[in-house]
Design a protein around this motif. Structure first.
Motif, PDB file in Angstrom:
ATOM      1  N   VAL A  45      -7.608  39.309  17.268  1.00 58.63           N
ATOM      2  CA  VAL A  45      -6.515  39.626  18.189  1.00 58.63           C
ATOM      3  C   VAL A  45      -5.875  38.343  18.739  1.00 58.63           C
ATOM      4  N   LEU A  46      -6.714  37.355  19.054  1.00 58.96           N
ATOM      5  CA  LEU A  46      -6.192  36.130  19.680  1.00 58.96           C
ATOM      6  C   LEU A  46      -5.663  35.134  18.659  1.00 58.96           C
ATOM      7  N   SER A  47      -6.066  35.329  17.401  1.00 64.78           N
ATOM      8  CA  SER A  47      -5.532  34.539  16.300  1.00 64.78           C
ATOM      9  C   SER A  47      -5.509  33.018  16.559  1.00 64.78           C
ATOM     10  N   PRO A  48      -6.697  32.435  16.736  1.00 66.60           N
ATOM     11  CA  PRO A  48      -6.773  30.998  17.049  1.00 66.60           C
ATOM     12  C   PRO A  48      -6.487  30.136  15.817  1.00 66.60           C
ATOM     13  N   THR A  49      -6.292  28.832  16.035  1.00 68.42           N
ATOM     14  CA  THR A  49      -6.135  27.934  14.875  1.00 68.42           C
ATOM     15  C   THR A  49      -7.430  27.204  14.566  1.00 68.42           C
ATOM     16  N   PHE A  50      -8.362  27.223  15.520  1.00 70.70           N
ATOM     17  CA  PHE A  50      -9.698  26.677  15.240  1.00 70.70           C
ATOM     18  C   PHE A  50     -10.742  27.546  15.929  1.00 70.70           C
ATOM     19  N   LYS A  61     -21.873  43.678  19.509  1.00 73.57           N
ATOM     20  CA  LYS A  61     -21.361  42.535  20.277  1.00 73.57           C
ATOM     21  C   LYS A  61     -20.749  41.496  19.341  1.00 73.57           C
ATOM     22  N   LYS A  62     -21.406  41.238  18.231  1.00 70.63           N
ATOM     23  CA  LYS A  62     -20.907  40.222  17.305  1.00 70.63           C
ATOM     24  C   LYS A  62     -19.598  40.677  16.648  1.00 70.63           C
ATOM     25  N   ARG A  63     -19.533  41.956  16.298  1.00 74.71           N
ATOM     26  CA  ARG A  63     -18.283  42.481  15.735  1.00 74.71           C
ATOM     27  C   ARG A  63     -17.148  42.361  16.722  1.00 74.71           C
ATOM     28  N   PHE A  64     -17.473  42.610  17.987  1.00 76.65           N
ATOM     29  CA  PHE A  64     -16.451  42.554  19.033  1.00 76.65           C
ATOM     30  C   PHE A  64     -15.958  41.114  19.195  1.00 76.65           C
ATOM     31  N   GLU A  65     -16.849  40.141  19.020  1.00 77.66           N
ATOM     32  CA  GLU A  65     -16.420  38.737  19.078  1.00 77.66           C
ATOM     33  C   GLU A  65     -15.366  38.466  18.002  1.00 77.66           C
ATOM     34  N   ILE A  66     -15.637  38.970  16.801  1.00 76.84           N
ATOM     35  CA  ILE A  66     -14.710  38.711  15.693  1.00 76.84           C
ATOM     36  C   ILE A  66     -13.410  39.496  15.885  1.00 76.84           C
ATOM     37  N   LEU A  67     -13.533  40.679  16.483  1.00 77.44           N
ATOM     38  CA  LEU A  67     -12.316  41.432  16.812  1.00 77.44           C
ATOM     39  C   LEU A  67     -11.448  40.624  17.788  1.00 77.44           C
ATOM     40  N   GLN A  68     -12.095  40.038  18.784  1.00 72.68           N
ATOM     41  CA  GLN A  68     -11.340  39.207  19.740  1.00 72.68           C
ATOM     42  C   GLN A  68     -10.669  38.052  19.011  1.00 72.68           C
ATOM     43  N   MET A  69     -11.395  37.482  18.058  1.00 74.91           N
ATOM     44  CA  MET A  69     -10.826  36.366  17.300  1.00 74.91           C
ATOM     45  C   MET A  69      -9.583  36.824  16.538  1.00 74.91           C
ATOM     46  N   VAL A  96     -13.660  37.310   8.999  1.00 78.47           N
ATOM     47  CA  VAL A  96     -13.383  35.869   9.099  1.00 78.47           C
ATOM     48  C   VAL A  96     -12.514  35.426   7.918  1.00 78.47           C
ATOM     49  N   ASN A  97     -12.888  35.854   6.730  1.00 76.61           N
ATOM     50  CA  ASN A  97     -12.155  35.420   5.528  1.00 76.61           C
ATOM     51  C   ASN A  97     -10.680  35.810   5.572  1.00 76.61           C
ATOM     52  N   MET A  98     -10.405  36.973   6.188  1.00 73.56           N
ATOM     53  CA  MET A  98      -9.007  37.408   6.306  1.00 73.56           C
ATOM     54  C   MET A  98      -8.145  36.384   7.028  1.00 73.56           C
ATOM     55  N   LEU A  99      -8.800  35.675   7.955  1.00 75.43           N
ATOM     56  CA  LEU A  99      -8.038  34.719   8.774  1.00 75.43           C
ATOM     57  C   LEU A  99      -7.939  33.344   8.119  1.00 75.43           C
ATOM     58  N   ARG A 100      -8.698  33.148   7.048  1.00 77.23           N
ATOM     59  CA  ARG A 100      -8.656  31.818   6.426  1.00 77.23           C
ATOM     60  C   ARG A 100      -7.255  31.558   5.910  1.00 77.23           C
ATOM     61  N   ASP A 101      -6.695  30.465   6.349  1.00 75.02           N
ATOM     62  CA  ASP A 101      -5.409  30.065   5.794  1.00 75.02           C
ATOM     63  C   ASP A 101      -5.226  28.568   6.020  1.00 75.02           C
ATOM     64  N   PRO A 102      -4.256  27.971   5.383  1.00 76.73           N
ATOM     65  CA  PRO A 102      -4.153  26.502   5.376  1.00 76.73           C
ATOM     66  C   PRO A 102      -3.941  25.889   6.762  1.00 76.73           C
ATOM     67  N   LEU A 134      -7.979  27.215  20.502  1.00 75.93           N
ATOM     68  CA  LEU A 134      -9.423  27.124  20.267  1.00 75.93           C
ATOM     69  C   LEU A 134     -10.077  28.470  20.553  1.00 75.93           C
ATOM     70  N   PHE A 135     -11.115  28.775  19.825  1.00 77.64           N
ATOM     71  CA  PHE A 135     -11.828  30.034  20.056  1.00 77.64           C
ATOM     72  C   PHE A 135     -13.309  29.813  19.805  1.00 77.64           C
ATOM     73  N   LEU A 136     -14.141  30.413  20.679  1.00 79.82           N
ATOM     74  CA  LEU A 136     -15.588  30.370  20.470  1.00 79.82           C
ATOM     75  C   LEU A 136     -16.133  31.788  20.392  1.00 79.82           C
ATOM     76  N   ALA A 137     -16.755  32.104  19.251  1.00 74.97           N
ATOM     77  CA  ALA A 137     -17.501  33.370  19.174  1.00 74.97           C
ATOM     78  C   ALA A 137     -18.904  33.057  19.671  1.00 74.97           C
ATOM     79  N   PHE A 138     -19.277  33.675  20.793  1.00 81.85           N
ATOM     80  CA  PHE A 138     -20.514  33.305  21.495  1.00 81.85           C
ATOM     81  C   PHE A 138     -21.772  33.718  20.741  1.00 81.85           C
ATOM     82  N   GLN A 139     -22.801  32.859  20.853  1.00 81.08           N
ATOM     83  CA  GLN A 139     -24.112  33.242  20.321  1.00 81.08           C
ATOM     84  C   GLN A 139     -24.646  34.435  21.117  1.00 81.08           C
ATOM     85  N   TYR A 140     -24.441  34.396  22.422  1.00 84.36           N
ATOM     86  CA  TYR A 140     -24.857  35.514  23.275  1.00 84.36           C
ATOM     87  C   TYR A 140     -23.663  36.012  24.075  1.00 84.36           C
TER      88      TYR A 140
END
Ligand SMILES: Nc1ncnc2c1ncn2[C@@H]1O[C@H](COP(=O)(O)OP(=O)(O)OP(=O)(O)O)[C@@H](O)[C@H]1O
Ligand SMILES: [Mg+2]
Lengths: 400, 249
Positions: free
Chosen positions: B161-166, B151-159, B188-194, B80-86
């Protein structure tokens, strides 16, 4: 008979003003303002025989340039530009001589006076810009001993010195350290003091600095070990345009008390001062930060800032902070802020949501909190050593 | 696949989620839109396991397993991964150290060996390139002094790197300029997969032009009020919440 009684009877025949100050006032009690939060009961109750270590023969200095063994200096090497003076040479140097003959008069300086009356100082003259760091070690070898390391340092005009010192001990002891420093016009001093004594050792250090016009002071301190760690820094700014940066960290665990008490007298215009304090307390540890800025009427355009943050990691931990301003000039920028808190829950959640387990997340936050202090230390080698001491402190859990 | 079933959550005796149900199959992107205070961030926090919420009814199943009793880090280890609003600023903690600690904690929990420095760096550099993040950026403390967009870009970078499934993205588009929005959406789209699914929380239909959702939900007053395809977002943009969902707005 307590150690103090023994000390007093040893000093009974000493008629010097410094001995008298100690005899009249003894160990400061919490009734004395500057010692209000830090209780020296343990030292007072000690029943060791008073052993002043006899003059240690020349010892090896290990990694250091100068090593004090039980208060006695062994000098192994000093960088170019640093001269160690014999007592006779020092007496011909007016500034060093005035340190040698200084008479303390305030009640809250009785321990500095004790040290002064009992010690033989090491005289250090710095007359160049010294690039290399002078590395000094205070080591208490002897058990149940009181030692009085004493340094008198004169940094001449436009010269500079970086001094890194580390205090530690092998057995229960009391280290009562006196350092007197004079910084001439446009000279600079970087001072780094790491206190990591054994858990049963008391450490009280007293640093007095006289700074002249255009000089620069950078002072860093950390209290980690000891049953009690108290570093007192008194600075007189005796000229214009002096830049001072101080960063201090107290780490208190078990029943430790860790204390930084910093008093700065701004006596002339246009001095910039920044004092930064970080405290972490866990177990029943207590941290004390006292900072006082005195700004004389003629010290216009003083820019002095003091900030103190304390982190409590347990219910029984305690942080005392007392920032104080006494300002008589009207055109100044002076401020202080002090906060005490626990670990921030939003930050913890952020780290945990990234997969970092709670304990690791907590440690990471404490590390960050202290890193903000460590990152200010300009000497990378020293910062690295302190970081390692701090990491060991963080990893250890003990209730003493 | 994540299933949220009849979820009721309260904070200090105030009920915020009032029977929310939502199922996101693997490979799908769902968007949630809804007025301020509707409970969107609350949902994101409850999914991630933040303290302070009382779940009075319902369940959250991740690949069939309830996560309600799990600590936040255990949920992260499951994917699980949460990209924070703040995103939170953490002074004194180096961004690189933070990323490495997080990734290795996850690997360790999943029985994988810690990455050595070179491997780790390769993963981070790739993600930095994807998100057009400058090299010196990660030498700084986590989020300290970062601009809102950084900050928002860094959230997606973390995503990445951590490669979550949700992943839940809580208003990741807010505060982004148009170019940054494209960069982040592409990230985000790069990570979209089945095998991966996303829940994208946003106030703006525009984001959904870049991250095309399979399903759009409207959340108001603690519940999903309406579900549709991406045209629902367009309708909302045109008519407003009142007209589309009536009183619940
Ligand atoms: N810790 C809390 N204590 C009290 N009320 C809270 C707390 N957290 C959230 N709330 C309330 O719950 C409601 C939902 O908040 P939430 O942050 O989930 O809204 P949101 O849909 O994310 O809004 P926005 O679009 O503004 O981000 C709000 O009314 C908010 O004030
Ligand atoms: Mg929100």
């Amino acid at each position: 008979m307590t150690l103090i009684d023994t000390l007093k009877s040893t000093l009974a025949d000493d008629t010097s003003a410094n001995a008298k100050l100690f005899l009249d006032n003894g160990i400061p009690t919490p009734k004395i303002e500057k010692w209000h939060y830090t209780n020296l009961n343990n030292i007072m109750r000690t029943t060791w025989p008073f052993q002043k270590a006899s003059h240690a023969s020349q010892q090896s200095c290990g990694e250091s340039d100068i090593r004090f063994f039980d208060g006695h200096a062994t000098v192994c090497s000093v960088p170019d530009g640093v001269t160690i003076l014999a007592e006779r040479e020092a007496s011909a140097h007016p500034i060093l001589q005035s340190m040698r003959t200084q008479e303390f008069s305030k009640r809250d300086e009785s321990l500095a006076a004790l040290s002064h009356s009992q010690s033989t100082p090491l005289f250090i003259l710095v007359d160049k810009k010294v690039e290399a760091t002078l590395v000094l070690e205070n080591f208490s070898m002897l058990k149940e001993s009181v030692n009085f390391p004493h340094l008198c340092i004169a940094v001449t005009e436009a010269a500079s010195l970086t001094l890194s010192s580390h205090s530690h001990s092998a057995g229960e002891a009391w280290s009562n350290i006196l350092t007197q420093i004079h910084i001439a016009n446009d000279a600079s001093l970087t001072l780094m003091n790491l206190q990591n004594e054994r858990k049963d050792t008391a450490h009280t250090s007293h640093t007095f600095i006289q700074a002249e016009e255009g000089s620069a002071l950078n002072i860093y301190g950390m209290n980690i070990g000891g049953s009690l760690g108290r570093q007192t820094i008194d600075i007189d700014l005796n000229g214009k345009n002096i830049q001072t940066n101080i960063a201090a960290a107290n780490l208190a665990d078990g029943k430790q008390t860790q204390d930084f008490t910093i008093h700065m007298n701004h006596n002339h215009p246009s001095c910039d001062t920044n004092v930064f304090s970080r405290n972490v307390c866990r177990g029943r540890g207590q941290s004390v930060f006292q900072g006082k800025f005195y700004v004389a009427q003629q010290a216009q355009q003083t820019d002095a800032e003091m900030s103190c943050k304390s982190l409590l990691l347990s219910d029984r931990a305690r942080a005392d902070s007392k920032p104080e301003l006494e300002i008589y000039a009207d055109d100044v920028k002076c401020g202080h802020g002090a906060t005490v808190g626990t670990l921030d829950s939003e930050s913890l959640f952020y780290l945990m949501a990234r997969g970092v387990p709670r304990k690791d997340a907590e440690n990471l936050l404490v590390e960050g909190f202290i890193e903000e202090m460590l990152t200010r230390i300009p000497d990378d080698a020293t910062a690295k050593i302190w970081r390692a001491h701090f990491a060991a402190w963080l990893a250890a859990t003990y209730e003493g | 696949m994540i299933e949220i079933k009849n979820l009721h959550a309260r904070v200090d005796d105030k009920e915020i989620l009032k029977g929310l149900s939502l199922t996101i199959p693997n490979g799908e992107v769902h968007a949630i839109m809804g007025p301020n205070g509707a409970g969107k961030s609350t949902l994101a926090n409850v999914i991630s396991g933040k303290d302070g919420y009382e779940i009075t009814e319902g369940d959250i199943l991740f690949h069939g397993q309830s996560v309600l009793e799990m600590e936040p880090e255990e949920r992260a280890h499951l994917g699980l991964f949460l990209a924070f609003q703040y995103p939170v600023e953490i002074p004194g903690v180096n961004s690189m150290t933070f990323l490495r600690t997080a990734l290795n904690a996850k690997r360790k929990a999943n029985g994988e060996a810690e990455l050595d420095g070179a491997e780790f760096l390769r993963i981070v550099k790739t993600a930095m390139k994807n998100l057009k993040i400058k090299d010196d950026f990660l030498k700084r403390s986590v989020n300290v002094g970062f601009s809102g967009g950084e900050k928002k870009r860094f959230e997606i970078l973390q995503m990445q790197v951590l490669s979550p499934t949700f992943a839940v993205l809580d208003e990741t588009d807010s505060g982004l300029d148009i170019d940054a929005l494209k960069v982040v959406a592409e990230g985000v789209n790069m990570l979209r997969d089945p095998s991966r699914s996303f829940l994208v929380i946003t106030h703006y239909q525009r984001l959904l032009d870049y991250i095309e959702p399979d399903v759009v939900h409207i959340l108001a007053d603690g519940k999903i009020q309406k579900t549709g395809d991406k045209n629902l977002a367009l309708e909302l943009e045109e008519k407003g919440y009142d007209a589309v969902i009536g009183d619940a707005a």
